[in-house]
Scaffold this motif. Structure first.
Motif, PDB file in Angstrom:
ATOM      1  N   SER A 175      26.413   4.274  74.234  1.00  0.00           N
ATOM      2  CA  SER A 175      25.957   3.155  73.960  1.00  0.00           C
ATOM      3  C   SER A 175      25.774   3.262  72.429  1.00  0.00           C
ATOM      4  O   SER A 175      25.815   2.026  71.575  1.00  0.00           O
ATOM      5  CB  SER A 175      24.832   2.657  74.483  1.00  0.00           C
ATOM      6  OG  SER A 175      24.066   3.601  75.028  1.00  0.00           O
ATOM      7  N   LEU A 176      25.408   4.308  71.673  1.00  0.00           N
ATOM      8  CA  LEU A 176      25.239   4.425  70.394  1.00  0.00           C
ATOM      9  C   LEU A 176      26.875   4.252  69.741  1.00  0.00           C
ATOM     10  O   LEU A 176      26.955   3.625  68.644  1.00  0.00           O
ATOM     11  CB  LEU A 176      24.994   5.955  70.089  1.00  0.00           C
ATOM     12  CG  LEU A 176      23.303   6.174  70.194  1.00  0.00           C
ATOM     13  CD1 LEU A 176      22.917   7.557  69.721  1.00  0.00           C
ATOM     14  CD2 LEU A 176      22.462   5.158  69.294  1.00  0.00           C
ATOM     15  N   THR A 177      27.855   4.698  70.281  1.00  0.00           N
ATOM     16  CA  THR A 177      29.155   4.524  69.665  1.00  0.00           C
ATOM     17  C   THR A 177      29.474   2.992  69.944  1.00  0.00           C
ATOM     18  O   THR A 177      30.051   2.507  68.858  1.00  0.00           O
ATOM     19  CB  THR A 177      29.986   5.289  70.459  1.00  0.00           C
ATOM     20  OG1 THR A 177      29.437   6.429  71.083  1.00  0.00           O
ATOM     21  CG2 THR A 177      31.364   5.669  69.934  1.00  0.00           C
ATOM     22  N   GLU A 178      28.898   2.389  70.772  1.00  0.00           N
ATOM     23  CA  GLU A 178      29.278   0.752  70.988  1.00  0.00           C
ATOM     24  C   GLU A 178      28.366   0.186  69.929  1.00  0.00           C
ATOM     25  O   GLU A 178      28.886  -0.783  69.303  1.00  0.00           O
ATOM     26  CB  GLU A 178      28.581   0.350  72.325  1.00  0.00           C
ATOM     27  CG  GLU A 178      29.878  -0.063  73.380  1.00  0.00           C
ATOM     28  CD  GLU A 178      29.264  -0.329  74.482  1.00  0.00           C
ATOM     29  OE1 GLU A 178      29.926   0.289  75.478  1.00  0.00           O
ATOM     30  OE2 GLU A 178      28.310  -1.163  74.854  1.00  0.00           O
ATOM     31  N   ASP A 179      26.911   0.478  69.692  1.00  0.00           N
ATOM     32  CA  ASP A 179      26.315  -0.582  68.791  1.00  0.00           C
ATOM     33  C   ASP A 179      26.488  -0.129  67.441  1.00  0.00           C
ATOM     34  O   ASP A 179      26.364  -1.071  66.780  1.00  0.00           O
ATOM     35  CB  ASP A 179      24.658   0.006  69.334  1.00  0.00           C
ATOM     36  CG  ASP A 179      24.252  -0.423  70.612  1.00  0.00           C
ATOM     37  OD1 ASP A 179      25.039  -1.315  71.164  1.00  0.00           O
ATOM     38  OD2 ASP A 179      23.136  -0.080  71.013  1.00  0.00           O
ATOM     39  N   TYR A 180      26.815   1.276  67.163  1.00  0.00           N
ATOM     40  CA  TYR A 180      27.191   1.605  65.820  1.00  0.00           C
ATOM     41  C   TYR A 180      28.499   1.752  65.539  1.00  0.00           C
ATOM     42  O   TYR A 180      28.607   2.511  64.477  1.00  0.00           O
ATOM     43  CB  TYR A 180      26.363   2.728  65.309  1.00  0.00           C
ATOM     44  CG  TYR A 180      24.538   2.383  65.415  1.00  0.00           C
ATOM     45  CD1 TYR A 180      23.885   1.892  64.211  1.00  0.00           C
ATOM     46  CD2 TYR A 180      23.907   2.786  66.585  1.00  0.00           C
ATOM     47  CE1 TYR A 180      22.501   1.754  64.400  1.00  0.00           C
ATOM     48  CE2 TYR A 180      22.547   2.537  66.684  1.00  0.00           C
ATOM     49  CZ  TYR A 180      21.908   1.734  65.577  1.00  0.00           C
ATOM     50  OH  TYR A 180      20.571   1.750  65.854  1.00  0.00           O
ATOM     51  N   ALA A 181      29.198   0.751  66.240  1.00  0.00           N
ATOM     52  CA  ALA A 181      30.751   1.111  65.703  1.00  0.00           C
ATOM     53  C   ALA A 181      31.225   0.780  64.242  1.00  0.00           C
ATOM     54  O   ALA A 181      32.130   1.348  63.982  1.00  0.00           O
ATOM     55  CB  ALA A 181      31.557  -0.068  66.585  1.00  0.00           C
ATOM     56  N   ARG A 182      30.261  -0.024  63.556  1.00  0.00           N
ATOM     57  CA  ARG A 182      30.697  -0.115  62.092  1.00  0.00           C
ATOM     58  C   ARG A 182      29.974   0.716  61.185  1.00  0.00           C
ATOM     59  O   ARG A 182      30.081   0.441  59.945  1.00  0.00           O
ATOM     60  CB  ARG A 182      30.506  -1.609  61.820  1.00  0.00           C
ATOM     61  CG  ARG A 182      31.785  -2.539  62.368  1.00  0.00           C
ATOM     62  CD  ARG A 182      31.025  -4.011  62.823  1.00  0.00           C
ATOM     63  NE  ARG A 182      31.834  -4.603  63.787  1.00  0.00           N
ATOM     64  CZ  ARG A 182      32.738  -5.502  63.734  1.00  0.00           C
ATOM     65  NH1 ARG A 182      32.811  -6.100  62.433  1.00  0.00           N
ATOM     66  NH2 ARG A 182      33.477  -6.179  64.441  1.00  0.00           N
ATOM     67  N   SER A 183      29.006   1.691  61.746  1.00  0.00           N
ATOM     68  CA  SER A 183      28.144   2.304  60.602  1.00  0.00           C
ATOM     69  C   SER A 183      29.092   3.308  59.997  1.00  0.00           C
ATOM     70  O   SER A 183      29.721   4.009  60.897  1.00  0.00           O
ATOM     71  CB  SER A 183      26.918   2.692  61.413  1.00  0.00           C
ATOM     72  OG  SER A 183      26.497   1.666  62.063  1.00  0.00           O
ATOM     73  N   ALA A 184      28.605   3.730  58.829  1.00  0.00           N
ATOM     74  CA  ALA A 184      29.496   4.624  58.196  1.00  0.00           C
ATOM     75  C   ALA A 184      28.997   6.368  58.749  1.00  0.00           C
ATOM     76  O   ALA A 184      30.092   6.831  58.878  1.00  0.00           O
ATOM     77  CB  ALA A 184      28.812   4.806  56.782  1.00  0.00           C
ATOM     78  N   TRP A 185      27.695   6.323  59.242  1.00  0.00           N
ATOM     79  CA  TRP A 185      27.441   7.616  59.603  1.00  0.00           C
ATOM     80  C   TRP A 185      28.391   8.007  60.903  1.00  0.00           C
ATOM     81  O   TRP A 185      28.717   9.125  61.175  1.00  0.00           O
ATOM     82  CB  TRP A 185      26.026   7.868  60.123  1.00  0.00           C
ATOM     83  CG  TRP A 185      25.291   7.056  61.192  1.00  0.00           C
ATOM     84  CD1 TRP A 185      24.924   5.974  60.979  1.00  0.00           C
ATOM     85  CD2 TRP A 185      25.300   7.243  62.570  1.00  0.00           C
ATOM     86  NE1 TRP A 185      24.513   5.154  62.129  1.00  0.00           N
ATOM     87  CE2 TRP A 185      24.614   6.037  63.052  1.00  0.00           C
ATOM     88  CE3 TRP A 185      25.672   8.212  63.235  1.00  0.00           C
ATOM     89  CZ2 TRP A 185      24.529   6.062  64.629  1.00  0.00           C
ATOM     90  CZ3 TRP A 185      25.490   8.271  64.675  1.00  0.00           C
ATOM     91  CH2 TRP A 185      25.190   6.978  65.453  1.00  0.00           C
ATOM     92  N   LEU A 186      28.746   6.830  61.696  1.00  0.00           N
ATOM     93  CA  LEU A 186      29.347   7.049  62.959  1.00  0.00           C
ATOM     94  C   LEU A 186      30.804   7.606  62.598  1.00  0.00           C
ATOM     95  O   LEU A 186      31.395   8.672  63.158  1.00  0.00           O
ATOM     96  CB  LEU A 186      29.179   6.235  63.732  1.00  0.00           C
ATOM     97  CG  LEU A 186      29.890   6.272  65.402  1.00  0.00           C
ATOM     98  CD1 LEU A 186      29.053   7.377  66.072  1.00  0.00           C
ATOM     99  CD2 LEU A 186      29.672   5.048  65.978  1.00  0.00           C
ATOM    100  N   HIS A 187      31.424   6.899  61.588  1.00  0.00           N
ATOM    101  CA  HIS A 187      32.716   7.148  61.255  1.00  0.00           C
ATOM    102  C   HIS A 187      32.775   8.427  60.763  1.00  0.00           C
ATOM    103  O   HIS A 187      33.772   9.498  60.955  1.00  0.00           O
ATOM    104  CB  HIS A 187      33.198   6.174  60.272  1.00  0.00           C
ATOM    105  CG  HIS A 187      33.669   4.866  60.615  1.00  0.00           C
ATOM    106  ND1 HIS A 187      34.871   4.577  60.964  1.00  0.00           N
ATOM    107  CD2 HIS A 187      33.019   3.830  61.085  1.00  0.00           C
ATOM    108  CE1 HIS A 187      34.884   3.524  61.574  1.00  0.00           C
ATOM    109  NE2 HIS A 187      34.016   3.123  61.650  1.00  0.00           N
ATOM    110  N   LYS A 188      31.763   8.927  59.725  1.00  0.00           N
ATOM    111  CA  LYS A 188      31.799  10.447  59.221  1.00  0.00           C
ATOM    112  C   LYS A 188      31.860  11.184  60.362  1.00  0.00           C
ATOM    113  O   LYS A 188      32.348  12.279  60.226  1.00  0.00           O
ATOM    114  CB  LYS A 188      30.595  10.245  58.431  1.00  0.00           C
ATOM    115  CG  LYS A 188      30.811  11.068  57.026  1.00  0.00           C
ATOM    116  CD  LYS A 188      29.652  11.443  56.111  1.00  0.00           C
ATOM    117  CE  LYS A 188      29.424  10.279  55.014  1.00  0.00           C
ATOM    118  NZ  LYS A 188      28.008  10.440  54.536  1.00  0.00           N
TER     119      LYS A 188
END
Lengths: 231, 244
Positions: B227-240
């Motif tokens: 659900s973190l991957t879902e909720d923060y799909a547009r966040s820079a930290w997740l992309h990194k």
């Protein structure tokens, strides 16, 4: 200013209770319908189980309590719906009186119109199911307290589901498990009275439930109303 | 101390934490499940009264224990989410509900099978069985309430309130069901567990209980990560994190 507020709360509660009672009296069907429902379902049981008075009197405590529980559920389904629609629930939440206190007048009025009424006529329904008249005081006392607890618990569920589409069946799912202790204590008091035992333990537990419910439920109801209003 | 707690409110930190723990926890849990099952099902001694059928205890009891604990995990997450408005607590609460409900269902189903073998009936209105069934309904209520709201933040707050009300009620429900059962208790049912359980049976049982807790934690983490991957799909930290 603060002084005026302190005095106002009692006055506020009284006037709001009267207001809600007037509202209920103006549409008496809301008060009568749960009672008719209660009677109707009770009539269904002998039709389904057979007219043997002995068997009915054994089952009577359970039947009376389950039906009281269901008609209480019906009342809870209507509890905050009108107030949400006409905006008075929002006014209530923004008023200076704490919301946990502000919801009490409506609950009081609802209980007077439903729980109190139902408890007082319940000996009649008990007679129809073959309950002896001498357990009537226990029946009335247990229902008086039981309906109060169930209304308090049901109001928590009602506050949480009032903003939801088709919240009625959801409300039943949420609060029926919470009614279990009330049902157990209520039927136990009646069974004890029927079989010559001491019903006071069960009645005392119901009394404890009312006290605890009055202390804690308003907080949960207020929090639930805030969630439903998305404040 | 506070820093550690604060870290659990930070999605990137929790994501990294899950990433670090899951590779360890996953194999350990699977191995422990296998080892515990083999130990319990093959090597623990046969019960003199119930024969081999008692071995379902190694699934039934751990599931029941963790099912109840799961409700408190959910309610605790709900409390944190209500008081501190931490979004991660919402997610944790949402994760705990279906997992806990599944544990309750496992406990009920294995209980029914066990009941059929020892008592001769699939369902008996025993106090503990009834309490578990009510627990299942409490879980179902939280899940249903969550689904009913469109706004998930509001849904989480509603569920938090409901699970806290449930927490106050659970001990009362359990006590009252016990009390109800003492009135209706039929004489034909006797619990063999009431006699002290032997160490050779107890250790695999304790092992399985710990394993079921580990499994709960593992499932929670997998759910949290998803659900973190879902909720923060547009966040820079997740992309990194994902491209690194």
């Amino acid at each position: 200013m603060t002084e005026a507020r302190d005095i106002d709360i009692l006055h506020y509660c009284r006037s709001q209770t009267v207001r809600h009672l007037i509202l209920i009296l103006r549409s008496p069907s809301e008060m009568i319908n749960p009672l008719v429902f209660f009677l109707l379902v009770i009539v269904l049981f002998p039709l389904g189980l057979g007219p043997d008075p002995k068997q009915l009197s054994i089952l009577a405590p359970g039947i009376l309590w389950v039906v009281a529980l269901l008609s209480n559920l019906m009342i809870c389904m209507r509890l905050f719906v009108d107030d949400l629609e006409d905006g008075s629930l929002e006014q209530l939440a923004m008023a200076r009186v704490p919301l946990s206190v502000a919801v009490l007048p409506q609950l009081t009025a609802s209980w007077l119109a439903s729980g109190l009424l139902l408890s007082l006529v319940s000996p009649l329904f008990g007679l129809m199911l073959g309950l002896p008249l001498d357990v009537a005081p226990v029946l009335v006392a247990s229902l008086l307290m039981g309906t109060a607890i169930m209304l308090l618990l049901g109001a928590v569920g009602a506050a949480l589901t009032v903003g939801v589409q088709r919240g009625g069946i959801l409300l039943a799912l949420l609060i029926l498990p919470l009614y279990v202790p009330v049902l157990i204590a209520g039927t136990r008091s009646l069974n004890e009275a029927l079989h010559g035992g001491d019903p006071t333990v069960a009645l005392a537990l119901l009394g404890a439930g009312v006290t605890g419910g009055l202390l804690l439920a308003p907080l949960a109801i207020a929090a639930g109303v805030r969630v439903s209003l998305q404040l | 101390m506070w820093r550690i707690i604060h870290q659990f409110g930070s999605p990137p930190w929790v994501y990294r934490f899950c990433d670090r723990v899951i590779p360890w926890l996953f194999p350990i849990t699977v191995l422990a499940l296998l080892a515990g099952s083999v130990w319990g099902l093959l090597f623990a001694p046969t019960d003199y009264k119930q024969g081999d059928s008692y071995r379902i205890i190694y699934i039934h009891v751990p599931a029941a224990v963790v099912a109840l604990a799961g409700y408190y995990v959910m309610a605790l997450a709900g409390l944190v989410s209500l008081v501190w408005r931490i979004k991660l607590a919402d997610t944790a609460m949402r994760a705990a509900a279906p997992i806990g409900a599944a544990y309750t269902a496992i406990a009920l189903i294995t209980g029914a099978i066990w009941g059929k073998l020892t008592w001769g009936a699939w369902w008996v209105w025993d106090a503990r069985i009834t309490s578990m069934l009510i627990l299942f309904f409490l879980y179902a209520g939280v899940i249903a309430l969550f689904e009913a709201y469109e706004n998930k933040t509001v849904a989480a707050r509603a569920c938090a309130i409901l699970s806290l009300v449930g927490t106050v009620n659970i001990p009362i429900i359990y006590k009252s069901v016990d009390w109800w059962y003492s009135l209706h208790q039929p004489a034909s049912i006797k619990f063999t567990e009431s006699s002290a359980i032997d160490a050779s049976m107890l250790y695999p049982l304790l092992g399985m209980i710990i394993t079921f807790y580990a499994l709960f934690a593992l499932l929670m983490m997998l759910y949290l990560k998803r659900s973190l991957t879902e909720d923060y799909a547009r966040s820079a930290w997740l992309h990194k994190r994902l491209t690194a």
